[in-house]
Write a protein that holds these residues in place. Structure first.
Motif, PDB file in Angstrom:
ATOM      1  N   ASP A  96      -7.450   1.855  -1.854  1.00 24.33           N
ATOM      2  CA  ASP A  96      -6.331   2.822  -2.031  1.00 24.33           C
ATOM      3  C   ASP A  96      -6.035   3.183  -3.421  1.00 24.33           C
ATOM      4  O   ASP A  96      -5.313   4.256  -3.715  1.00 24.33           O
ATOM      5  CB  ASP A  96      -4.971   2.239  -1.533  1.00 24.33           C
ATOM      6  CG  ASP A  96      -4.921   1.990  -0.156  1.00 24.33           C
ATOM      7  OD1 ASP A  96      -4.001   1.755   0.494  1.00 24.33           O
ATOM      8  OD2 ASP A  96      -5.998   2.518   0.668  1.00 24.33           O
TER       9      ASP A  96
ATOM     10  N   SER B  65       0.655   4.102  -2.623  1.00 24.18           N
ATOM     11  CA  SER B  65       0.340   5.613  -2.521  1.00 24.18           C
ATOM     12  C   SER B  65       1.350   6.407  -3.012  1.00 24.18           C
ATOM     13  O   SER B  65       1.172   7.452  -3.323  1.00 24.18           O
ATOM     14  CB  SER B  65       0.042   5.711  -0.807  1.00 24.18           C
ATOM     15  OG  SER B  65       1.089   5.299  -0.361  1.00 24.18           O
TER      16      SER B  65
ATOM     17  N   ARG C 288       0.751  -1.133   0.093  1.00 20.09           N
ATOM     18  CA  ARG C 288      -0.167  -0.072  -0.010  1.00 20.09           C
ATOM     19  C   ARG C 288       0.786   1.304  -0.190  1.00 20.09           C
ATOM     20  O   ARG C 288       0.505   2.164  -0.481  1.00 20.09           O
ATOM     21  CB  ARG C 288      -0.849  -0.031   1.226  1.00 20.09           C
ATOM     22  CG  ARG C 288      -2.064  -1.171   1.138  1.00 20.09           C
ATOM     23  CD  ARG C 288      -2.717  -1.201   2.176  1.00 20.09           C
ATOM     24  NE  ARG C 288      -3.736   0.041   2.403  1.00 20.09           N
ATOM     25  CZ  ARG C 288      -4.483   0.023   3.459  1.00 20.09           C
ATOM     26  NH1 ARG C 288      -4.667  -0.904   4.483  1.00 20.09           N
ATOM     27  NH2 ARG C 288      -5.259   1.133   3.576  1.00 20.09           N
TER      28      ARG C 288
ATOM     29  N   THR D 264       0.380   7.019  -6.567  1.00 18.30           N
ATOM     30  CA  THR D 264      -0.641   7.643  -6.742  1.00 18.30           C
ATOM     31  C   THR D 264      -0.516   8.988  -6.580  1.00 18.30           C
ATOM     32  O   THR D 264      -0.938   9.886  -7.331  1.00 18.30           O
ATOM     33  CB  THR D 264      -1.793   7.231  -5.639  1.00 18.30           C
ATOM     34  OG1 THR D 264      -1.863   5.855  -5.723  1.00 18.30           O
ATOM     35  CG2 THR D 264      -3.117   8.018  -5.549  1.00 18.30           C
ATOM     36  N   GLN D 265       0.684   9.503  -5.493  1.00 18.20           N
ATOM     37  CA  GLN D 265       0.602  10.972  -5.538  1.00 18.20           C
ATOM     38  C   GLN D 265       1.321  11.391  -6.595  1.00 18.20           C
ATOM     39  O   GLN D 265       1.085  12.460  -7.240  1.00 18.20           O
ATOM     40  CB  GLN D 265       1.618  11.091  -4.097  1.00 18.20           C
ATOM     41  CG  GLN D 265       1.861  12.449  -3.682  1.00 18.20           C
ATOM     42  CD  GLN D 265       2.855  12.595  -2.478  1.00 18.20           C
ATOM     43  OE1 GLN D 265       2.865  11.605  -1.759  1.00 18.20           O
ATOM     44  NE2 GLN D 265       3.440  13.572  -2.321  1.00 18.20           N
TER      45      GLN D 265
END
Lengths: 182, 255
Positions: B91, B60, B56, B63-64
């Motif tokens: 997520d 993330s 995760r 994703t950012q």
């Protein structure tokens, strides 16, 4: 990386059917039942050159002790195995699987994309027309390739499990298991 | 995360903790279980949860960065690896499953759609139409069937497997570039007879349903609690009793 011993109270051979890439196969393995109370971590006693002096009490009939040595090695999984002697660009050696279990693996991908892909106007085109950045789950720097491994591991797993902050370790992706029967 | 050292329990992790999606016939040569009531399953579950936590973090970070680029991230999260995909799906901006390793199973799709709905994901994607040994043999009715299986569970976007380069390809004759050596359907391109005879109608149907599903609000009558430390294809609820009573249900996992 770890040296563990345990008393095996029983074992049996199990065969089951599984569907592999060539169809249904019989898979056979040995199942050992370990005494939970006997599970011991002797890693601290392993010398710097990888040897250990250890002795076990008499186990009795029908049971035996087992030693488990765990080593970690860089898997070097690539998305495509091929022979090449050219090394002009970063693409010539193919792509490697990054560590999928911490931010640093993602950073490696990001850095690669920033330096080699989102250049020459591609970034702007992506922002203009693109909606999704796509990443298949077992991504190498280039794109999806499923990797074969022994045991999934990650650099910070030991630290995570002990509730500590990750330190700076040599990155590793595959753990090799060697067991010696006593 | 769990406040104990995993080292003494490594023997429990030597079996079936690899790429369980593509290595079902290679789980390992030996397995260790404990002589306790749980046989050590708790340690394995903790290990898998730790893997998922690290994964995760990886998601993330990507994703950012994607958001900084002005796009969103779409990922096929965790399934096939020894982790619980249901903990990772929330997520992902646009989580994606697939017809291949979900076996067109509405039940399996529900395991995927449930967490996505709960997390308010507007787009639930699916890699559609990759069938083993079916290159140039995959018919439109089969594609349609596969799409409808996903729609029934709440999938609302399809990425069709796949589009082949339509031009000449070096060192090949017709049909040019064929990915996977014909192993997987379908190298969709103008070379396919259906390209101009039926394909458009199928795609337009899918587009209309996608639009409906994405703009509607998913409503659920029955929620089923389901938890696996590593996502499997095991059926959660086979009986059509709930559906027969006209109720809709996905599968959720504990937060």
């Amino acid at each position: 990386m770890s040296f563990v011993t345990a008393l095996v109270t029983s074992n049996r051979t199990i065969t089951f059917e599984a569907t592999g890439s060539v169809g249904i196969e019989n898979v056979t393995y040995v199942q050992y039942v370990l005494s939970a109370d006997s599970l011991s971590d002797h890693t601290a006693q392993v010398s710097a050159n990888g040897t250990i002096d250890i002795s076990f009490p008499d186990a009795g009939s029908g049971v035996h002790y087992r030693m488990f040595s765990f080593y970690q090695k860089h898997s070097g999984n690539k998305n495509l195995v091929f022979n090449s002697t050219s090394n002009g660009s970063i693409f010539d050696d193919g792509s490697y699987v990054v560590d999928h279990f911490d931010a640093k693996g993602a950073q490696t991908i990001i850095q690669f994309w920033e330096e080699h892909i989102l250049v020459d106007g591609i970034r702007e085109q992506l922002q203009d027309s693109g909606h999704y950045g796509k990443s298949f789950r077992s991504d190498s720097d280039d794109n999806s390739r499923v990797t074969l491994i022994a045991v999934l591991w990650a650099r910070y797993l030991h630290q995570y499990s002990m509730g500590r902050q990750p330190g700076d370790l040599v990155p590793y992706l595959v753990v090799s298991i060697i067991a010696v029967e006593v | 995360m769990f406040g104990y050292d995993i080292a003494p329990f490594l023997p429990l992790l030597v079996f079936g903790e690899n790429n369980i999606g593509v290595q079902p016939t290679e789980p390992g040569s030996f397995e260790c279980i404990l002589d306790t009531e749980g046989q050590g399953a708790g340690y394995i579950n903790d290990f898998r949860a730790t893997l998922a936590a690290g994964y995760r973090e990886y998601i993330s970070t990507l994703t950012q960065w994607a958001h900084e680029l002005g796009v969103q991230l779409s990922v096929q999260p965790a399934y096939g690896l020894p982790m619980d995909m249901q903990t990772v799906i929330p997520d992902v901006d646009a989580p994606e499953c697939e017809s291949l390793s979900f076996y067109d199973s509405i039940d399996a799709y529900r395991k995927f759609v449930g967490p996505a709905n709960l997390a308010g994901r507007q787009v639930i994607s699916n890699e559609l139409g990759a069938v083993r040994n079916s290159g140039f043999r995959y018919h439109l009715p089969e594609l349609l069937f596969s799409a409808n299986r996903g729609f029934a569970a709440g999938v609302n976007q399809y990425v069709i497997h796949g589009q082949a380069f339509s031009g000449d390809y070096y060192q090949t004759t017709w049909p040019g570039h064929v990915a996977f050596d014909y192993l997987f359907s379908e190298p969709w391109s103008p070379r396919e007879p259906v390209w101009e005879h039926g394909f458009e109608e199928i795609l337009n149907y899918m587009a209309r349903v996608q639009h409906l599903q994405q703009s509607g609000i998913p409503k659920v009558d029955v929620a089923m609690y389901n938890k696996e430390s590593a996502t499997s294809i095991k059926t959660v609820h086979e009986s059509p009793d709930i559906v027969d009573k006209g109720k809709a249900f996905p599968c959720y996992r504990e937060e």
